[in-house]
Design an enzyme around this catalytic site. Structure first.
Site, PDB file in Angstrom:
ATOM      1  N   LYS A   9       0.832  -1.201   0.000  1.00  0.00           N
ATOM      2  CA  LYS A   9       0.000   0.000   0.000  1.00  0.00           C
ATOM      3  C   LYS A   9       0.879   1.267   0.000  1.00  0.00           C
ATOM      4  O   LYS A   9       2.092   1.181   0.224  1.00  0.00           O
ATOM      5  CB  LYS A   9      -0.924  -0.041   1.215  1.00  0.00           C
ATOM      6  CG  LYS A   9      -1.959  -1.183   1.154  1.00  0.00           C
ATOM      7  CD  LYS A   9      -2.894  -1.126   2.359  1.00  0.00           C
ATOM      8  CE  LYS A   9      -3.980  -2.184   2.293  1.00  0.00           C
ATOM      9  NZ  LYS A   9      -4.909  -2.085   3.441  1.00  0.00           N
ATOM     10  N   TYR A  49     -12.401  -1.952  -3.566  1.00  0.00           N
ATOM     11  CA  TYR A  49     -12.962  -1.968  -2.211  1.00  0.00           C
ATOM     12  C   TYR A  49     -14.489  -1.834  -2.212  1.00  0.00           C
ATOM     13  O   TYR A  49     -15.059  -1.413  -1.201  1.00  0.00           O
ATOM     14  CB  TYR A  49     -12.331  -0.857  -1.376  1.00  0.00           C
ATOM     15  CG  TYR A  49     -10.924  -1.186  -0.885  1.00  0.00           C
ATOM     16  CD1 TYR A  49     -10.662  -2.374  -0.190  1.00  0.00           C
ATOM     17  CD2 TYR A  49      -9.858  -0.306  -1.089  1.00  0.00           C
ATOM     18  CE1 TYR A  49      -9.385  -2.682   0.270  1.00  0.00           C
ATOM     19  CE2 TYR A  49      -8.575  -0.600  -0.621  1.00  0.00           C
ATOM     20  CZ  TYR A  49      -8.348  -1.789   0.057  1.00  0.00           C
ATOM     21  OH  TYR A  49      -7.077  -2.084   0.525  1.00  0.00           O
ATOM     22  N   PHE A  57     -15.468   3.852   7.394  1.00  0.00           N
ATOM     23  CA  PHE A  57     -14.072   4.102   7.018  1.00  0.00           C
ATOM     24  C   PHE A  57     -13.850   4.146   5.503  1.00  0.00           C
ATOM     25  O   PHE A  57     -12.722   4.339   5.043  1.00  0.00           O
ATOM     26  CB  PHE A  57     -13.164   3.038   7.657  1.00  0.00           C
ATOM     27  CG  PHE A  57     -13.481   1.616   7.233  1.00  0.00           C
ATOM     28  CD1 PHE A  57     -12.882   1.059   6.104  1.00  0.00           C
ATOM     29  CD2 PHE A  57     -14.370   0.826   7.955  1.00  0.00           C
ATOM     30  CE1 PHE A  57     -13.168  -0.245   5.716  1.00  0.00           C
ATOM     31  CE2 PHE A  57     -14.659  -0.479   7.575  1.00  0.00           C
ATOM     32  CZ  PHE A  57     -14.057  -1.018   6.443  1.00  0.00           C
ATOM     33  N   THR A  91      -5.808  -7.690  10.265  1.00  0.00           N
ATOM     34  CA  THR A  91      -6.076  -6.383   9.646  1.00  0.00           C
ATOM     35  C   THR A  91      -5.644  -5.240  10.562  1.00  0.00           C
ATOM     36  O   THR A  91      -5.032  -4.267  10.095  1.00  0.00           O
ATOM     37  CB  THR A  91      -7.593  -6.259   9.342  1.00  0.00           C
ATOM     38  OG1 THR A  91      -7.995  -7.379   8.568  1.00  0.00           O
ATOM     39  CG2 THR A  91      -7.894  -4.976   8.597  1.00  0.00           C
ATOM     40  N   ASN A 112      -1.981  -0.096   7.090  1.00  0.00           N
ATOM     41  CA  ASN A 112      -1.470  -1.417   7.476  1.00  0.00           C
ATOM     42  C   ASN A 112      -0.601  -2.074   6.402  1.00  0.00           C
ATOM     43  O   ASN A 112      -0.486  -3.281   6.323  1.00  0.00           O
ATOM     44  CB  ASN A 112      -2.602  -2.324   7.961  1.00  0.00           C
ATOM     45  CG  ASN A 112      -3.674  -2.515   6.914  1.00  0.00           C
ATOM     46  OD1 ASN A 112      -3.513  -2.070   5.776  1.00  0.00           O
ATOM     47  ND2 ASN A 112      -4.752  -3.177   7.269  1.00  0.00           N
ATOM     48  N   HIS A 115      -1.796  -5.405   1.282  1.00  0.00           N
ATOM     49  CA  HIS A 115      -3.080  -6.046   0.991  1.00  0.00           C
ATOM     50  C   HIS A 115      -2.825  -7.426   0.404  1.00  0.00           C
ATOM     51  O   HIS A 115      -1.887  -7.610  -0.358  1.00  0.00           O
ATOM     52  CB  HIS A 115      -3.870  -5.220  -0.044  1.00  0.00           C
ATOM     53  CG  HIS A 115      -5.041  -5.982  -0.618  1.00  0.00           C
ATOM     54  ND1 HIS A 115      -6.262  -6.042   0.019  1.00  0.00           N
ATOM     55  CD2 HIS A 115      -5.156  -6.771  -1.723  1.00  0.00           C
ATOM     56  CE1 HIS A 115      -7.083  -6.820  -0.685  1.00  0.00           C
ATOM     57  NE2 HIS A 115      -6.429  -7.266  -1.749  1.00  0.00           N
ATOM     58  N   GLU A 126      -9.547  -9.765  -8.202  1.00  0.00           N
ATOM     59  CA  GLU A 126      -8.585  -8.680  -8.013  1.00  0.00           C
ATOM     60  C   GLU A 126      -7.446  -8.759  -9.034  1.00  0.00           C
ATOM     61  O   GLU A 126      -6.984  -7.729  -9.528  1.00  0.00           O
ATOM     62  CB  GLU A 126      -8.043  -8.711  -6.569  1.00  0.00           C
ATOM     63  CG  GLU A 126      -9.140  -8.352  -5.564  1.00  0.00           C
ATOM     64  CD  GLU A 126      -8.750  -8.559  -4.107  1.00  0.00           C
ATOM     65  OE1 GLU A 126      -7.608  -8.989  -3.831  1.00  0.00           O
ATOM     66  OE2 GLU A 126      -9.604  -8.307  -3.238  1.00  0.00           O
TER      67      GLU A 126
HETATM   68  N1  UDP Z   1     -10.017  -0.767   7.325  1.00  0.00           N
HETATM   69  C1  UDP Z   1     -10.103   0.346   8.157  1.00  0.00           C
HETATM   70  N2  UDP Z   1     -10.964   0.302   9.232  1.00  0.00           N
HETATM   71  C2  UDP Z   1     -11.728  -0.787   9.512  1.00  0.00           C
HETATM   72  C3  UDP Z   1     -11.650  -1.912   8.666  1.00  0.00           C
HETATM   73  C4  UDP Z   1     -10.776  -1.864   7.589  1.00  0.00           C
HETATM   74  O1  UDP Z   1      -9.408   1.337   7.935  1.00  0.00           O
HETATM   75  O2  UDP Z   1     -12.491  -0.772  10.498  1.00  0.00           O
HETATM   76  C5  UDP Z   1      -9.114  -0.724   6.170  1.00  0.00           C
HETATM   77  C6  UDP Z   1      -7.819  -1.469   6.438  1.00  0.00           C
HETATM   78  O3  UDP Z   1      -6.760  -0.738   5.846  1.00  0.00           O
HETATM   79  C7  UDP Z   1      -8.034  -2.793   5.703  1.00  0.00           C
HETATM   80  C8  UDP Z   1      -8.927  -2.362   4.538  1.00  0.00           C
HETATM   81  O4  UDP Z   1      -9.756  -1.339   5.067  1.00  0.00           O
HETATM   82  O5  UDP Z   1      -6.822  -3.353   5.287  1.00  0.00           O
HETATM   83  C9  UDP Z   1      -9.765  -3.481   3.963  1.00  0.00           C
HETATM   84  O6  UDP Z   1     -10.472  -4.107   4.999  1.00  0.00           O
HETATM   85  P1  UDP Z   1     -10.588  -5.697   5.076  1.00  0.00           P
HETATM   86  O7  UDP Z   1     -11.598  -6.006   6.134  1.00  0.00           O
HETATM   87  O8  UDP Z   1     -10.834  -6.224   3.702  1.00  0.00           O
HETATM   88  O9  UDP Z   1      -9.162  -6.133   5.655  1.00  0.00           O
HETATM   89  P2  UDP Z   1      -7.903  -6.857   4.973  1.00  0.00           P
HETATM   90  O10 UDP Z   1      -8.456  -7.897   4.036  1.00  0.00           O
HETATM   91  O11 UDP Z   1      -7.112  -5.794   4.280  1.00  0.00           O
HETATM   92  O12 UDP Z   1      -7.152  -7.448   6.133  1.00  0.00           O
END
Ligand code: UDP
Length: 150
Positions: A9, A49, A57, A91, A112, A115, A126
């Site tokens: 990212k 997304y 968020f 996450t 974080n 991805h 994707e």
């Molecule tokens: N995210 C966030 N707040 C939340 C949940 C998710 O900022 O409460 C962001 C975070 O950067 C995450 C991305 O949205 O990586 C996508 O969320 P997902 O649940 O798909 O998590 P991932 O698959 O990336 O672990």
């Protein structure tokens, strides 16, 4: 052989972690089949997304993922989707175990670092969103025998 979509990212690129993240998957034994540095447009971010649209968020997530270049990748290997998810960690970096990428290099949920697709179905969607078929390279690695015993 299974494939997954992974991206460093914008925070990972800015913090000089792209090489480290690639290196972890390389050392594990996975095979890189696609790689590019790119700027994500708001339109592409919305498609990627889409499942989060409407969540609190969402706006910040789209702003963040379009805020600078990302390193987009396709990795291949046995169980690559779930193994890379485990290597990334939870996450929320505050809950991600030490030794995982997010556990070692991130502190805040929104930023974080990495991805990775969450299922083989998401991976296919994707990969098609970020790469054209010509951008993916089919090749045999001599190390396969030592990784898989055949
Ligand atoms: N995210 C966030 N707040 C939340 C949940 C998710 O900022 O409460 C962001 C975070 O950067 C995450 C991305 O949205 O990586 C996508 O969320 P997902 O649940 O798909 O998590 P991932 O698959 O990336 O672990």
């Amino acid at each position: 052989m299974e494939r997954t979509y992974v991206m460093v990212k914008p925070d990972g690129v800015q913090r000089n972690l792209a090489g480290e993240i690639i290196s972890r998957f390389e050392k594990k034994g996975f095979q890189l089949v696609g790689l590019k540095l790119m700027q994500i447009t708001p339109e592409l971010a919305g498609k990627h997304y889409g499942e989060h649209e409407g969540k609190p968020f969402y706006g910040e997530l789209i702003d963040f993922i379009t805020s600078g270049p990302v390193v987009a990748m396709v990795w291949q290997g046995q169980n690559v989707v779930s193994v890379i998810r485990n290597m990334m960690g939870k996450t929320n970096p505050a809950e991600a175990a030490p030794g995982t990428i997010r556990g070692d290099y991130a502190v805040f949920m929104g930023n974080n670092v990495v991805h990775g697709s969450d299922s083989p179905e998401s991976a296919e969607r994707e990969i098609n969103l970020f790469f054209s078929p010509e951008e993916l390279v089919d090749y045999k690695k001599a190390t396969d025998f030592w990784l898989y015993g055949k």
